[in-house]
Write an enzyme that holds these catalytic residues in place. Sequence first.
Site, PDB file in Angstrom:
ATOM      1  N   TYR A 111       0.866  -1.189   0.000  1.00 40.69           N
ATOM      2  CA  TYR A 111       0.000   0.000   0.000  1.00 40.69           C
ATOM      3  C   TYR A 111       0.897   1.232   0.000  1.00 40.69           C
ATOM      4  O   TYR A 111       1.979   1.208  -0.573  1.00 40.69           O
ATOM      5  CB  TYR A 111      -0.969  -0.045   1.190  1.00 40.69           C
ATOM      6  N   LYS A 166      -6.119  -1.625  -0.915  1.00 48.56           N
ATOM      7  CA  LYS A 166      -6.970  -1.364   0.243  1.00 48.56           C
ATOM      8  C   LYS A 166      -7.617  -2.655   0.742  1.00 48.56           C
ATOM      9  O   LYS A 166      -7.692  -2.892   1.952  1.00 48.56           O
ATOM     10  CB  LYS A 166      -8.031  -0.325  -0.136  1.00 48.56           C
TER      11      LYS A 166
END
Length: 364
Positions: free
Chosen positions: A130, A201
């Site tokens: 991420y 996510k």
Amino acid sequence: MMNGGNLVDNDSAVAGGVEDMYGEDIATMGQPVTPWTVSVASGYTLMRDPRHNKGLAFTERERDAHYLRGLLPPIVLSQELQEKRIMHMLRQYKVPLQRYMAMMDLQERNERLFYKLLIDNVEELLPVVYTPTVGEACQKYGSIFRRPQGLYISLKEKGKILEVLKNWPERSIQVIVVTDGERILGLGDLGCQGMGIPVGKLSLYTALGGVRPSAVSITKTTSFRDCFSLFLFSFSPNGGVRNENGVTCLPITIDVGTNNEKLLNDEFYIGLRQRRATGQEYGELLHEFMSAVKQNYGEKVLIQFEDFANHNAFELLARYSSSHLVFNDDIQGTASVVLAGLLAALKLLGGTLADHRFLFLGAG
């Protein structure tokens, strides 16, 4: 045997053919016909299924039961030893994007090992899958693209979005993270290449929140906001906690074009090569998408808007909050965490919110 030696019984056979002696045709009548089938196969196919592949961790007994003999080296390695080997390999890479690509490759071939690696090495690997590395990955998504990890819906599918949703093999989707790629992190309009954000996510939700990966950090480089957002959507509208083990996720990118000239001129860009649609054309596509999601997955599916530009993000939230279960992390997640922090600070400082002045810093 039928009268006269005729094996065809028009009363019992489905659409003609031989007699349905065991009721097999009758048992499948009325079942939906789809262009694909889902099965957990053995042998070579099993090793190509990321959800069930265990790599060298298949035991001797499993190798016999699933016809894996000869398809793997003779050694049996525990998942822990495989994890150690891959971490050693990842640490040899000096460029974060190389680590990102290696992690995505692992996710595509051995999902359980990918998440074990992520869960056991959160502080080291969350910045890889991420922020901040996912930002560079999105910028170069066309160059490093290997295989799709989510669903792509573009202007070409206008009028057929429900059909597109039905192409996804999972049926009981409960969380959708969707972006149109217009405001990816602080990088701006990345168009179709924003898919890295929904994928990343949802990996975060699985690693930190226990959400089941189907599709499908609390570190200094990612925000507490993300986990608070997960906490928020883990509760159903009536106050009951959702069954985490049953939640299935779907990352979606809606491609309406891009105004990023660099991408439009990039021969490896994977999205529509046109200026971004706006106004009525944009609104109609999003409305069809929202209606199709509700029709296909039901009223309880959560739709999380991710990295939409502000002018669309607020409008979409206002328009669909009364008819759909929607959530915008950039608006609601941020606001919730900031407010929680201020209320907590008041317990130490005393007074009310009106007694203090607040400085907002940053342009995220």
